[in-house]
Design an enzyme around this catalytic site. Structure first.
Site, PDB file in Angstrom:
ATOM      1  N   GLU A 169     -39.638  28.516   0.537  1.00  0.00           N
ATOM      2  CA  GLU A 169     -39.563  28.047   1.936  1.00  0.00           C
ATOM      3  C   GLU A 169     -40.504  28.853   2.843  1.00  0.00           C
ATOM      4  O   GLU A 169     -40.087  29.822   3.481  1.00  0.00           O
ATOM      5  CB  GLU A 169     -38.125  28.147   2.472  1.00  0.00           C
ATOM      6  CG  GLU A 169     -38.004  27.581   3.884  1.00  0.00           C
ATOM      7  CD  GLU A 169     -36.613  27.714   4.492  1.00  0.00           C
ATOM      8  OE1 GLU A 169     -36.377  27.126   5.555  1.00  0.00           O
ATOM      9  OE2 GLU A 169     -35.761  28.410   3.903  1.00  0.00           O
ATOM     10  N   LYS A 178     -39.496  23.841   0.355  1.00  0.00           N
ATOM     11  CA  LYS A 178     -38.785  23.521   1.593  1.00  0.00           C
ATOM     12  C   LYS A 178     -39.744  23.815   2.739  1.00  0.00           C
ATOM     13  O   LYS A 178     -40.108  24.971   2.978  1.00  0.00           O
ATOM     14  CB  LYS A 178     -37.492  24.336   1.723  1.00  0.00           C
ATOM     15  CG  LYS A 178     -36.714  23.999   3.013  1.00  0.00           C
ATOM     16  CD  LYS A 178     -35.294  24.541   2.997  1.00  0.00           C
ATOM     17  CE  LYS A 178     -34.589  24.241   4.317  1.00  0.00           C
ATOM     18  NZ  LYS A 178     -33.162  24.579   4.293  1.00  0.00           N
TER      19      LYS A 178
END
Length: 295
Positions: free
Chosen positions: A176, A213
């Site tokens: 992420e 992500k």
């Protein structure tokens, strides 16, 4: 790696619920839920209250496998029980929802226009515990504030270095590298990020699986090529501070990208709500996020 869970995350229709606010963000999450700091004293009471909130969400009839593929947990939540089962087991066995674990310890101070992750001491021990608690994958967050090529390179390098360590335990890491939605050069940052991600993915050994992500990009479908990479199980989007309506509207334009929302999922939920009001608010949120995720 559980192949049934892998197939569900790779091909399933739905989204991932982010229920992983940790130490620093827990008071804010509780406040959003209507619980002020004067209602608890110390970390243990705070974590007990936030576990009650998450248990209420997970046990709601609205929280079901028809709409939700996975859920990201905080370490403290992984170690607690729901109806006598560890949270990850309850999610999978009772709800058909794949459990993930947030593993990062927060962000380092800004440098080169980014915030790397702080060191994660005893990461191998945490990963062993995650495997023993039947966790499927992990999540770790860095933040990009500016289109600084060196900073973005460092973010992606750190993420992939840890991803290899995580994958060695049979877990699927969610990488992420969040681009701040308020960044003045967000679109340029996203282009640099895409190049770096593509380069690192090409270096991964065969069979290593990761998820990405990412902030919802300014240029629609920017990350489509990355989604086709054989190493990538799924690309999920964070809400990044957008309201639920804004996040859903932007996400719906990203084909093949599904939600992994936190604040946007719990928006409108309150400790004071009756079960009926709580469940109907959650159901409406889940339905809207689901519809934006299956475009």
């Amino acid at each position: 790696m559980n192949t049934e869970q892998l197939d569900r995350i790779h091909t399933g229709q739905g989204f991932i619920a982010a229920l992983d606010q940790s130490g620093g963000s827990t008071p804010k999450a509780l406040l959003q839920y209507g619980i002020k700091e004067d209602r608890y004293s110390g970390d243990e009471e705070m974590y007990t209250m936030v576990h009650s909130m998450r248990t209420r969400i997970i046990q709601s009839p609205a929280f079901n496998r028809e709409h939700i593929l996975g859920a990201i947990l905080f370490e403290n939540t992984m170690d607690r029980l729901i109806d006598g089962q560890y949270t990850a087991d309850y999610l999978w066995e009772q709800k058909g929802v794949v459990p993930f674990l947030k593993i990062d310890q927060g962000l380092a101070a800004p440098q080169h226009g980014v915030q790397l992750m702080k060191p994660i001491p005893a990461l191998n021990d945490l990963l062993k515990r995650a495997v023993s608690k039947h966790i499927f994958g992990t999540k770790m967050r860095s933040v990009i504030h500016e289109a600084n090529p060196e900073g973005i390179r460092q973010v992606v390098e750190q993420q992939f270095e840890l991803a290899r360590q995580i994958a060695a335990f049979g877990l699927v890491p969610i990488i992420e590298p969040e681009v701040d939605i308020l960044s003045k050069d967000k679109q340029e940052s996203e282009q640099l990020l895409k190049w770096e991600l593509a380069a690192r993915l090409s270096e991964l050994p065969d069979g290593v699986k990761v998820m990405l992500k990412l902030s919802i990009p300014t240029e629609d479908n920017l990350y489509s090529e990355l989604a086709a990479d054989p190493h990538v199980v799924r690309i999920v989007a964070l809400s990044g501070g957008y309201t639920q309506a804004e996040a859903n509207e932007k996400l719906a334009r990203q084909h093949g990208v599904i939600a992994s929302f936190s604040r946007a999922l719990s928006q409108g939920l309150s400790d004071q709500q009756t079960e009926e009001a709580f469940n109907s608010t959650l159901a409406a949120s889940i339905q809207a996020i689901y519809e934006a995720s299956i475009t």
